[in-house]
Design a protein around this motif. Structure first.
Motif, PDB file in Angstrom:
ATOM      1  N   GLU A  49       0.714  -1.262   0.134  1.00  0.00           N
ATOM      2  CA  GLU A  49       0.026  -0.113  -0.037  1.00  0.00           C
ATOM      3  C   GLU A  49       0.761   1.189  -0.028  1.00  0.00           C
ATOM      4  O   GLU A  49       0.403   2.209   0.247  1.00  0.00           O
ATOM      5  N   LYS A  50       2.157   1.092  -0.031  1.00  0.00           N
ATOM      6  CA  LYS A  50       3.122   2.290  -0.208  1.00  0.00           C
ATOM      7  C   LYS A  50       3.010   3.173  -1.353  1.00  0.00           C
ATOM      8  O   LYS A  50       2.807   2.546  -2.194  1.00  0.00           O
ATOM      9  N   THR A  51       3.237   4.282  -1.405  1.00  0.00           N
ATOM     10  CA  THR A  51       3.454   5.176  -2.572  1.00  0.00           C
ATOM     11  C   THR A  51       4.364   4.852  -3.397  1.00  0.00           C
ATOM     12  O   THR A  51       4.232   4.997  -4.746  1.00  0.00           O
ATOM     13  N   PHE A  52       5.815   4.479  -2.809  1.00  0.00           N
ATOM     14  CA  PHE A  52       6.827   4.045  -3.650  1.00  0.00           C
ATOM     15  C   PHE A  52       7.471   3.116  -2.795  1.00  0.00           C
ATOM     16  O   PHE A  52       6.937   2.779  -1.618  1.00  0.00           O
ATOM     17  N   GLU A  64       6.999   6.836   1.396  1.00  0.00           N
ATOM     18  CA  GLU A  64       6.569   7.976   0.795  1.00  0.00           C
ATOM     19  C   GLU A  64       7.286   8.719  -0.187  1.00  0.00           C
ATOM     20  O   GLU A  64       7.017   9.706  -0.931  1.00  0.00           O
ATOM     21  N   THR A  65       8.609   8.508  -0.279  1.00  0.00           N
ATOM     22  CA  THR A  65       9.467   9.155  -1.082  1.00  0.00           C
ATOM     23  C   THR A  65      10.128   8.054  -2.203  1.00  0.00           C
ATOM     24  O   THR A  65      10.356   7.026  -1.897  1.00  0.00           O
ATOM     25  N   ASP A 110      12.732   2.487  -6.560  1.00  0.00           N
ATOM     26  CA  ASP A 110      11.965   3.087  -7.689  1.00  0.00           C
ATOM     27  C   ASP A 110      12.938   3.450  -9.026  1.00  0.00           C
ATOM     28  O   ASP A 110      12.370   3.268 -10.165  1.00  0.00           O
ATOM     29  N   LYS A 144      -2.132  -1.957  -8.854  1.00  0.00           N
ATOM     30  CA  LYS A 144      -1.205  -1.419  -7.897  1.00  0.00           C
ATOM     31  C   LYS A 144       0.011  -0.854  -8.468  1.00  0.00           C
ATOM     32  O   LYS A 144       0.491   0.220  -8.237  1.00  0.00           O
ATOM     33  N   TRP A 168       1.599   2.869  -9.159  1.00  0.00           N
ATOM     34  CA  TRP A 168       2.824   3.370  -8.976  1.00  0.00           C
ATOM     35  C   TRP A 168       3.696   3.669 -10.294  1.00  0.00           C
ATOM     36  O   TRP A 168       4.402   4.834 -10.191  1.00  0.00           O
ATOM     37  N   ARG A 219       2.402   7.251 -10.849  1.00  0.00           N
ATOM     38  CA  ARG A 219       2.931   8.211  -9.774  1.00  0.00           C
ATOM     39  C   ARG A 219       4.574   8.531 -10.067  1.00  0.00           C
ATOM     40  O   ARG A 219       4.801   9.996 -10.001  1.00  0.00           O
ATOM     41  N   SER A 220       5.010   7.526 -10.556  1.00  0.00           N
ATOM     42  CA  SER A 220       6.437   7.798 -10.765  1.00  0.00           C
ATOM     43  C   SER A 220       6.696   8.553 -12.072  1.00  0.00           C
ATOM     44  O   SER A 220       7.816   9.465 -12.252  1.00  0.00           O
TER      45      SER A 220
END
Length: 220
Positions: free
Chosen positions: A142-145, A149-150, A155, A182, A186, A189-190
């Motif tokens: 469930e993490k953003t990256f 969060e960073t 990544d 998911k 990601w 987002r990236s």
């Protein structure tokens, strides 16, 4: 930093070269890029700088060559520590390097095996590729990256591979978004990061390159 301090021996479609360019951009470093002709004849500088593997990327820092993309990204992070790409604690760094190793050993080969295959082998290759993607999706959770969060080291190692996914999707007749939503989120987002958006080529251009490469290899 003066441009002449950093020279990257590059090839536009190489996800491994993309890693280095993203890391340099994340650090705000200026560099010169020299495109290599990997099919027509590699430069003397490349052969001299990477005599063992004779491949890109090579990053020359003040004339001293660095090889292997994950090692280069690690060097960039150590040499220019702000903003950090790796976690501050030793265990976090070891886990990040472990996932980078998994990506290096599994992801690109699995991606390419799909479009290199023909006939019934395509379905097998597709299943193997999706299996690798699902392992990464589970690691992301469930993490953003991958680091939280960073946007960071894992990544940077992984996202360039996404520019090749479209080619595998075309030849394998599936979509990453349907199989791994998911992970697909990601990727999106990236791609919103300037460092990534400016480096990753259009997936359709990568697909065109793959079609050309298949013909060169006699794959029908």
């Amino acid at each position: 930093m003066p441009k002449e301090d950093l020279l990257l021996l590059d090839f536009w479609v190489s996800p491994f070269c993309m890693r280095v360019k993203i890391a340099l951009a994340e650090k705000g470093l200026n560099y010169e890029s020299k495109e290599e002709d990997l099919f027509g004849g590699k430069s003397e500088l490349l052969l001299k700088s990477n005599p063992i593997y004779q491949k890109v990327p090579v990053l020359l820092h003040k004339g001293k060559p660095l090889n292997e993309s994950a090692i280069i990204v690690g060097y960039i992070d150590e040499k220019w520590p702000s903003p950090p790409l790796l976690p501050a604690w030793a265990y976090g760094r070891s886990q990040a390097r472990c996932w980078a190793d998994y990506i290096d050993k599994k992801l690109f080969d699995a991606t390419c095996t799909v479009w290199r295959s023909t006939g019934e082998a395509v379905e097998v290759a597709k299943k193997d590729f999706i299996k690798v993607l699902k392992v990464l999706e589970e690691a992301l959770g469930e993490k953003t990256f991958f680091g939280g969060e960073t946007f960071g080291f894992v990544d940077i190692v992984a996202i360039p591979m996404a520019s090749w996914f479209y080619a595998s999707e075309k030849f394998g007749n599936f979509t990453v978004e349907a199989e791994c939503p998911k992970l697909s989120a990601w990727i999106k987002r990236s791609m919103q990061r300037e460092s990534v958006a400016k480096v990753l080529p259009d997936p359709e251009k990568v697909y065109d390159f793959v079609v050309m490469f298949r013909k060169m290899q006699g794959i029908e």
